[in-house]
Design a protein around this motif. Structure first.
Motif, PDB file in Angstrom:
ATOM      1  N   ILE A 184      -8.702 -11.303 -12.303  1.00  0.00           N
ATOM      2  CA  ILE A 184      -7.738 -11.921 -11.393  1.00  0.00           C
ATOM      3  C   ILE A 184      -6.727 -10.861 -10.957  1.00  0.00           C
ATOM      4  N   LEU A 185      -6.523 -10.781  -9.660  1.00  0.00           N
ATOM      5  CA  LEU A 185      -5.550  -9.849  -9.082  1.00  0.00           C
ATOM      6  C   LEU A 185      -4.413 -10.650  -8.483  1.00  0.00           C
ATOM      7  N   VAL A 186      -3.197 -10.223  -8.702  1.00  0.00           N
ATOM      8  CA  VAL A 186      -2.018 -10.848  -8.103  1.00  0.00           C
ATOM      9  C   VAL A 186      -1.407  -9.805  -7.186  1.00  0.00           C
ATOM     10  N   LYS A 187      -1.287 -10.152  -5.903  1.00  0.00           N
ATOM     11  CA  LYS A 187      -0.786  -9.206  -4.912  1.00  0.00           C
ATOM     12  C   LYS A 187       0.400  -9.798  -4.173  1.00  0.00           C
ATOM     13  N   THR A 188       1.290  -8.927  -3.747  1.00  0.00           N
ATOM     14  CA  THR A 188       2.398  -9.378  -2.908  1.00  0.00           C
ATOM     15  C   THR A 188       1.905  -9.507  -1.468  1.00  0.00           C
ATOM     16  N   HIS A 189       2.657 -10.230  -0.684  1.00  0.00           N
ATOM     17  CA  HIS A 189       2.333 -10.380   0.737  1.00  0.00           C
ATOM     18  C   HIS A 189       2.260  -9.011   1.396  1.00  0.00           C
ATOM     19  N   GLU A 190       3.217  -8.128   1.079  1.00  0.00           N
ATOM     20  CA  GLU A 190       3.258  -6.796   1.672  1.00  0.00           C
ATOM     21  C   GLU A 190       2.011  -5.993   1.320  1.00  0.00           C
ATOM     22  N   GLN A 191       1.529  -6.122   0.088  1.00  0.00           N
ATOM     23  CA  GLN A 191       0.313  -5.419  -0.317  1.00  0.00           C
ATOM     24  C   GLN A 191      -0.886  -5.875   0.514  1.00  0.00           C
ATOM     25  N   VAL A 192      -1.005  -7.164   0.720  1.00  0.00           N
ATOM     26  CA  VAL A 192      -2.124  -7.695   1.491  1.00  0.00           C
ATOM     27  C   VAL A 192      -2.031  -7.226   2.938  1.00  0.00           C
ATOM     28  N   VAL A 193      -0.833  -7.232   3.513  1.00  0.00           N
ATOM     29  CA  VAL A 193      -0.658  -6.757   4.886  1.00  0.00           C
ATOM     30  C   VAL A 193      -1.106  -5.301   4.992  1.00  0.00           C
ATOM     31  N   ARG A 194      -0.681  -4.453   4.046  1.00  0.00           N
ATOM     32  CA  ARG A 194      -1.092  -3.040   4.066  1.00  0.00           C
ATOM     33  C   ARG A 194      -2.603  -2.892   3.954  1.00  0.00           C
ATOM     34  N   GLU A 195      -3.233  -3.702   3.110  1.00  0.00           N
ATOM     35  CA  GLU A 195      -4.687  -3.644   2.958  1.00  0.00           C
ATOM     36  C   GLU A 195      -5.404  -4.014   4.250  1.00  0.00           C
ATOM     37  N   VAL A 196      -4.941  -5.069   4.909  1.00  0.00           N
ATOM     38  CA  VAL A 196      -5.551  -5.498   6.169  1.00  0.00           C
ATOM     39  C   VAL A 196      -5.344  -4.428   7.241  1.00  0.00           C
ATOM     40  N   GLN A 197      -4.138  -3.865   7.313  1.00  0.00           N
ATOM     41  CA  GLN A 197      -3.891  -2.799   8.275  1.00  0.00           C
ATOM     42  C   GLN A 197      -4.819  -1.614   8.032  1.00  0.00           C
ATOM     43  N   ALA A 198      -5.045  -1.267   6.775  1.00  0.00           N
ATOM     44  CA  ALA A 198      -5.940  -0.158   6.447  1.00  0.00           C
ATOM     45  C   ALA A 198      -7.379  -0.466   6.867  1.00  0.00           C
ATOM     46  N   LEU A 199      -7.789  -1.724   6.736  1.00  0.00           N
ATOM     47  CA  LEU A 199      -9.133  -2.105   7.163  1.00  0.00           C
ATOM     48  C   LEU A 199      -9.325  -1.948   8.663  1.00  0.00           C
ATOM     49  N   PHE A 200      -8.286  -2.258   9.446  1.00  0.00           N
ATOM     50  CA  PHE A 200      -8.391  -2.212  10.900  1.00  0.00           C
ATOM     51  C   PHE A 200      -8.031  -0.851  11.495  1.00  0.00           C
ATOM     52  N   ARG A 201      -7.423   0.034  10.702  1.00  0.00           N
ATOM     53  CA  ARG A 201      -6.987   1.346  11.199  1.00  0.00           C
ATOM     54  C   ARG A 201      -8.109   2.122  11.897  1.00  0.00           C
ATOM     55  N   PRO A 202      -9.347   2.119  11.371  1.00  0.00           N
ATOM     56  CA  PRO A 202     -10.406   2.892  12.039  1.00  0.00           C
ATOM     57  C   PRO A 202     -10.772   2.381  13.443  1.00  0.00           C
ATOM     58  N   PHE A 203     -10.362   1.178  13.782  1.00  0.00           N
ATOM     59  CA  PHE A 203     -10.758   0.580  15.049  1.00  0.00           C
ATOM     60  C   PHE A 203      -9.793   0.840  16.193  1.00  0.00           C
ATOM     61  N   GLY A 204      -8.718   1.524  15.938  1.00  0.00           N
ATOM     62  CA  GLY A 204      -7.793   1.792  17.025  1.00  0.00           C
ATOM     63  C   GLY A 204      -6.606   2.587  16.571  1.00  0.00           C
ATOM     64  N   ASP A 205      -5.991   3.240  17.513  1.00  0.00           N
ATOM     65  CA  ASP A 205      -4.803   4.029  17.252  1.00  0.00           C
ATOM     66  C   ASP A 205      -3.599   3.100  17.314  1.00  0.00           C
ATOM     67  N   PRO A 206      -2.855   2.936  16.207  1.00  0.00           N
ATOM     68  CA  PRO A 206      -1.720   2.014  16.230  1.00  0.00           C
ATOM     69  C   PRO A 206      -0.637   2.439  17.212  1.00  0.00           C
ATOM     70  N   ALA A 207      -0.646   3.728  17.622  1.00  0.00           N
ATOM     71  CA  ALA A 207       0.353   4.190  18.585  1.00  0.00           C
ATOM     72  C   ALA A 207       0.017   3.721  19.994  1.00  0.00           C
ATOM     73  N   SER A 208      -1.257   3.418  20.244  1.00  0.00           N
ATOM     74  CA  SER A 208      -1.627   2.953  21.581  1.00  0.00           C
ATOM     75  C   SER A 208      -1.691   1.434  21.572  1.00  0.00           C
ATOM     76  N   SER A 209      -1.267   0.856  22.654  1.00  0.00           N
ATOM     77  CA  SER A 209      -1.228  -0.591  22.752  1.00  0.00           C
ATOM     78  C   SER A 209      -2.238  -1.052  23.796  1.00  0.00           C
ATOM     79  N   ILE A 210      -3.089  -1.982  23.426  1.00  0.00           N
ATOM     80  CA  ILE A 210      -4.056  -2.530  24.368  1.00  0.00           C
ATOM     81  C   ILE A 210      -3.316  -3.188  25.532  1.00  0.00           C
ATOM     82  N   VAL A 211      -2.205  -3.828  25.239  1.00  0.00           N
ATOM     83  CA  VAL A 211      -1.421  -4.479  26.286  1.00  0.00           C
ATOM     84  C   VAL A 211      -0.886  -3.435  27.265  1.00  0.00           C
ATOM     85  N   ASP A 212      -0.349  -2.327  26.737  1.00  0.00           N
ATOM     86  CA  ASP A 212       0.155  -1.267  27.619  1.00  0.00           C
ATOM     87  C   ASP A 212      -0.962  -0.697  28.477  1.00  0.00           C
ATOM     88  N   GLU A 213      -2.147  -0.509  27.902  1.00  0.00           N
ATOM     89  CA  GLU A 213      -3.288  -0.001  28.663  1.00  0.00           C
ATOM     90  C   GLU A 213      -3.672  -0.981  29.771  1.00  0.00           C
TER      91      GLU A 213
END
Length: 92
Positions: free
Chosen positions: A41-70
């Motif tokens: 059993i793992l107990v994680k904080t909300h912030e930990q889960v957010v960081r994990e999800v961000q790390a999963l999606f990082r390879p799919f786009g540059d966080p500095a670029s915005s799809i909306v701006d494009e």
């Protein structure tokens, strides 16, 4: 460090105070329970889960670029081209 805790009525377990301080968990905060492949059993904080999800999606786009701006940039270029084409038609 390893801690021993008892499960009390209602399935409640106290997270050790040192860990709560270290992780920034305060009264009323939400924690996420998960299990690893071994069944631990793992107990994680909300912030930990957010960081994990961000790390999963990082390879799919540059966080500095915005799809909306494009999209806005592309739309403005289209408007500029359409405006220029309309001006050419009016000049003819």
């Amino acid at each position: 460090m390893t801690y021993l805790a008892k499960v009390i009525a209602g399935g409640k377990v106290v997270i050790p105070a040192g860990w709560r301080r270290e992780l920034g968990i305060k009264d009323g905060d939400s924690v996420i329970f998960d299990r690893d492949d071994a069944g631990a059993i793992l107990v994680k904080t909300h912030e930990q889960v957010v960081r994990e999800v961000q790390a999963l999606f990082r390879p799919f786009g540059d966080p500095a670029s915005s799809i909306v701006d494009e999209l806005i940039k592309e739309r403005r270029e289209e408007q500029r081209r359409e405006g220029a084409a309309a001006g050419d038609r009016l000049a003819s």
